[in-house]
Scaffold this motif. Structure first.
Motif, PDB file in Angstrom:
ATOM      1  N   LYS A 369      14.178 -19.059   0.423  1.00 37.78           N
ATOM      2  CA  LYS A 369      13.475 -18.066   1.235  1.00 37.78           C
ATOM      3  C   LYS A 369      13.429 -16.715   0.525  1.00 37.78           C
ATOM      4  CE  LYS A 369      13.157 -16.196   5.906  1.00 37.78           C
ATOM      5  NZ  LYS A 369      12.841 -14.846   5.433  1.00 37.78           N
ATOM      6  N   ALA A 370      14.540 -16.357  -0.117  1.00 39.71           N
ATOM      7  CA  ALA A 370      14.541 -15.098  -0.876  1.00 39.71           C
ATOM      8  C   ALA A 370      13.529 -15.158  -2.015  1.00 39.71           C
ATOM      9  CB  ALA A 370      15.944 -14.821  -1.410  1.00 39.71           C
ATOM     10  N   LEU A 371      13.477 -16.307  -2.709  1.00 40.69           N
ATOM     11  CA  LEU A 371      12.505 -16.461  -3.794  1.00 40.69           C
ATOM     12  C   LEU A 371      11.085 -16.488  -3.250  1.00 40.69           C
ATOM     13  CD1 LEU A 371      11.936 -16.928  -6.787  1.00 40.69           C
ATOM     14  CD2 LEU A 371      12.270 -19.389  -6.390  1.00 40.69           C
ATOM     15  N   TYR A 372      10.900 -17.102  -2.079  1.00 39.10           N
ATOM     16  CA  TYR A 372       9.569 -17.150  -1.469  1.00 39.10           C
ATOM     17  C   TYR A 372       9.083 -15.753  -1.108  1.00 39.10           C
ATOM     18  CZ  TYR A 372       6.041 -17.871   2.156  1.00 39.10           C
ATOM     19  OH  TYR A 372       4.903 -17.799   2.913  1.00 39.10           O
ATOM     20  N   ASP A 373       9.949 -14.952  -0.496  1.00 38.82           N
ATOM     21  CA  ASP A 373       9.557 -13.582  -0.139  1.00 38.82           C
ATOM     22  C   ASP A 373       9.202 -12.779  -1.387  1.00 38.82           C
ATOM     23  OD1 ASP A 373      10.022 -14.215   2.493  1.00 38.82           O
ATOM     24  OD2 ASP A 373      12.071 -13.421   2.498  1.00 38.82           O
ATOM     25  N   HIS A 374       9.991 -12.950  -2.438  1.00 33.20           N
ATOM     26  CA  HIS A 374       9.717 -12.216  -3.676  1.00 33.20           C
ATOM     27  C   HIS A 374       8.405 -12.677  -4.313  1.00 33.20           C
ATOM     28  CE1 HIS A 374      10.342 -10.349  -7.587  1.00 33.20           C
ATOM     29  NE2 HIS A 374      10.141 -11.533  -8.142  1.00 33.20           N
ATOM     30  N   SER A 375       8.215 -14.007  -4.399  1.00 30.06           N
ATOM     31  CA  SER A 375       7.008 -14.525  -5.051  1.00 30.06           C
ATOM     32  C   SER A 375       5.767 -14.254  -4.211  1.00 30.06           C
ATOM     33  CB  SER A 375       7.159 -16.027  -5.310  1.00 30.06           C
ATOM     34  OG  SER A 375       7.399 -16.725  -4.104  1.00 30.06           O
ATOM     35  N   SER A 376       5.920 -14.157  -2.880  1.00 28.63           N
ATOM     36  CA  SER A 376       4.773 -13.847  -2.026  1.00 28.63           C
ATOM     37  C   SER A 376       4.243 -12.439  -2.317  1.00 28.63           C
ATOM     38  CB  SER A 376       5.178 -13.975  -0.554  1.00 28.63           C
ATOM     39  OG  SER A 376       4.095 -13.644   0.285  1.00 28.63           O
ATOM     40  N   MET A 377       5.158 -11.482  -2.445  1.00 33.41           N
ATOM     41  CA  MET A 377       4.723 -10.123  -2.786  1.00 33.41           C
ATOM     42  C   MET A 377       4.182 -10.067  -4.213  1.00 33.41           C
ATOM     43  SD  MET A 377       7.623  -7.738  -0.958  1.00 33.41           S
ATOM     44  CE  MET A 377       8.973  -8.509  -1.871  1.00 33.41           C
ATOM     45  N   ALA A 378       4.802 -10.823  -5.113  1.00 34.11           N
ATOM     46  CA  ALA A 378       4.333 -10.838  -6.499  1.00 34.11           C
ATOM     47  C   ALA A 378       2.939 -11.446  -6.602  1.00 34.11           C
ATOM     48  CB  ALA A 378       5.316 -11.612  -7.373  1.00 34.11           C
ATOM     49  N   LEU A 379       2.657 -12.451  -5.782  1.00 34.80           N
ATOM     50  CA  LEU A 379       1.342 -13.080  -5.820  1.00 34.80           C
ATOM     51  C   LEU A 379       0.260 -12.106  -5.350  1.00 34.80           C
ATOM     52  CD1 LEU A 379      -0.372 -15.612  -6.277  1.00 34.80           C
ATOM     53  CD2 LEU A 379       0.161 -16.324  -3.924  1.00 34.80           C
ATOM     54  N   GLU A 380       0.545 -11.374  -4.289  1.00 35.62           N
ATOM     55  CA  GLU A 380      -0.426 -10.380  -3.837  1.00 35.62           C
ATOM     56  C   GLU A 380      -0.674  -9.311  -4.914  1.00 35.62           C
ATOM     57  OE1 GLU A 380       0.901  -8.758  -0.189  1.00 35.62           O
ATOM     58  OE2 GLU A 380       0.798 -10.657   0.927  1.00 35.62           O
ATOM     59  N   ARG A 381       0.384  -8.928  -5.620  1.00 34.33           N
ATOM     60  CA  ARG A 381       0.248  -7.890  -6.637  1.00 34.33           C
ATOM     61  C   ARG A 381      -0.577  -8.381  -7.829  1.00 34.33           C
ATOM     62  NH1 ARG A 381       5.021  -7.691  -7.954  1.00 34.33           N
ATOM     63  NH2 ARG A 381       4.913  -8.648 -10.024  1.00 34.33           N
ATOM     64  N   VAL A 382      -0.282  -9.587  -8.319  1.00 38.09           N
ATOM     65  CA  VAL A 382      -0.982 -10.057  -9.516  1.00 38.09           C
ATOM     66  C   VAL A 382      -2.447 -10.370  -9.211  1.00 38.09           C
ATOM     67  CG1 VAL A 382       1.111 -10.956 -10.595  1.00 38.09           C
ATOM     68  CG2 VAL A 382      -0.247 -12.453  -9.127  1.00 38.09           C
TER      69      VAL A 382
END
Length: 437
Positions: A369-382
């Motif tokens: 879940k921690a990785l999902y939250d991080h990758s979700s924000m990273a996906l929006e940014r990239v």
């Protein structure tokens, strides 16, 4: 008009199933009613109850009645006159008898107890079939939930890839981006499309598997809202599993059956005392010349035979058959006791393994879940940075892969936690009553 009717009949099951959402309780309720193993176990219980009734009725006296009528016709030569004579005789017999066993080494009493435990064991085997069916339904249900979520995620990934490729095509037309980036995004879109097709196939296979478990021929629509609560556990509260577990209870009743069977075999070495009564009478009529028959009523009264007897039967020698049967019954009883201890050990091990899997799933869920939250924000940014040319498609693909993998791991851990908690609750109570209500 005929074509319209055919089309309506073709789509009717789908329309009906689409109107109703099936939750886990509905699936379990339907599956228990239509499972062949559960139905056969129910019929087996009825057969065992019939054996119990027969063993109880064996305590009642046996009553037998017999009656016959005979007509004999023959021809003979009269020794005095040397003439042929025809003889026609009529006869009838009737009797009634009854007997009751006063003592038979308590065999009948132990036999009733044996069949009573046999019925209880049949109920345990029925519950075991029900529990096995419920476990299979739960696994198939969660597998379909996971496959449906995977299909939804694959569809989202495909749509994202399509939009990124579409925007890149516009940038290439106005000269803001190169054709190479557009081709790479197109390759990623095709990969996402292929993953979506596979996810759709997996979802359909999981749906077919659930339909097979439920004995359903029409597709169903799941209700993903689970309405039951699964409390938290401590391992100390689960060290001693419930003896209401069907397999443990069945072994316990098998031991009780073997104990009664041993007493039945021992009882056959004791004397048998029987009380009986017998009544019979007959009537005879002949048309031969010179033969005079008493009236019917007189013959019935004069030919009566009445008996009351008390019989004692003592077994003396039977070639050692009873001794061998007693030894075999003792061995079987010892084997069943060992089997019960082994099943208890297996259940304890299963509880510990389930506990370990539950804690492992919790840790996996927290990390994913921690990785999902991080990758979700990273996906929006990239995605935003790709439009302005700050990142390349490979960076977007890497973040998207990390996002989907973390999402899948988080969802899988969540469903595994649910299943392990349900199993621990099952071990605590001994059945699935908490989820069927």
């Amino acid at each position: 008009m005929k074509k319209i009717v055919i089309i309506c009949l073709w789509f009717l099951p789908c329309l009906l199933s689409a109107q109703e959402r099936w939750d886990l309780k509905a699936c379990i309720s339907y599956g228990l009613k239509h499972n062949a193993q559960v139905m056969c176990s129910s019929l087996d219980v009825e057969a065992r109850r019939a054996d119990l009734r027969m063993s109880k009725e064996a305590l009642l006296p046996n009553i037998y009645g017999f009656a016959d009528m005979r007509s004999n016709y023959g021809r003979s030569i009269d020794g005095k006159t040397n003439q042929l004579s025809n003889i026609h005789n009529y006869s009838s017999n009737a009797n009634i008898s009854t007997s009751v066993v006063l003592f038979e080494g308590f065999t009948r009493v132990n036999e009733i107890a044996y069949h009573r435990y046999n019925v209880l064991q049949g109920n345990d085997e029925k519950r075991l079939a029900e529990n096995s069916t419920v476990s299979t339904i739960i696994k198939a249900y969660y597998q379909l939930l996971l496959a449906s979520e995977m299909k939804t995620m694959a569809q989202k990934q495909r749509d994202i890839g399509y939009r990124l490729h579409r925007d890149m095509q516009q940038f290439v037309k106005v000269g803001r981006e190169s054709k190479v980036k557009e081709q790479k995004l197109y390759a990623q879109y095709l990969s996402d499309k292929s993953k979506y097709i596979k996810a759709s196939s997996d979802e359909q296979m999981a749906r077919n598997q659930l339909n097979h478990v439920l004995s359903l021929d029409v597709p169903i629509k799941l209700d993903t809202t689970l309405t039951f609560n699964t409390p938290l556990f401590t391992l100390d509260s689960l060290v001693s599993p419930s003896m209401n577990l069907a397999d443990l209870s069945s072994c316990s009743h098998q031991i009780d059956k073997d104990t009664k069977r041993l007493k039945m075999i021992r009882g056959k070495r004791l004397p048998t005392l029987t009380l009986g009564a017998y009544y019979a009478t007959n009537y005879y009529l002949s048309n031969k010349d010179g033969v005079r028959n008493d009236p019917f009523i007189d013959q019935i009264n004069n030919n009566q035979n009445q008996q009351i007897y008390l019989k004692l039967s003592i077994p003396i020698y039977d070639n050692g058959r009873h001794r061998r049967n007693i030894r075999k019954a003792r061995i079987q009883l010892s084997m069943d006791k060992v089997l019960l201890k082994e099943k208890e050990r297996i259940v304890h091990q299963m509880i510990q393994d389930t506990w370990v899997q539950l804690n492992s799933a919790k840790e996996r869920y927290s990390a994913s879940k921690a990785l999902y939250d991080h990758s979700s924000m990273a996906l929006e940014r990239v995605q935003k940075e790709l439009k302005v040319g700050m990142v390349n498609p490979q960076d977007v693909a890497l973040v998207r892969q990390q996002f989907s993998e973390s999402w899948y791991e988080m969802l899988q851990a969540k469903y595994e936690m649910d299943i392990q908690r349900l199993l621990l609750r099952y071990y605590e109570l001994g059945d699935w009553s908490f989820i069927k209500k």
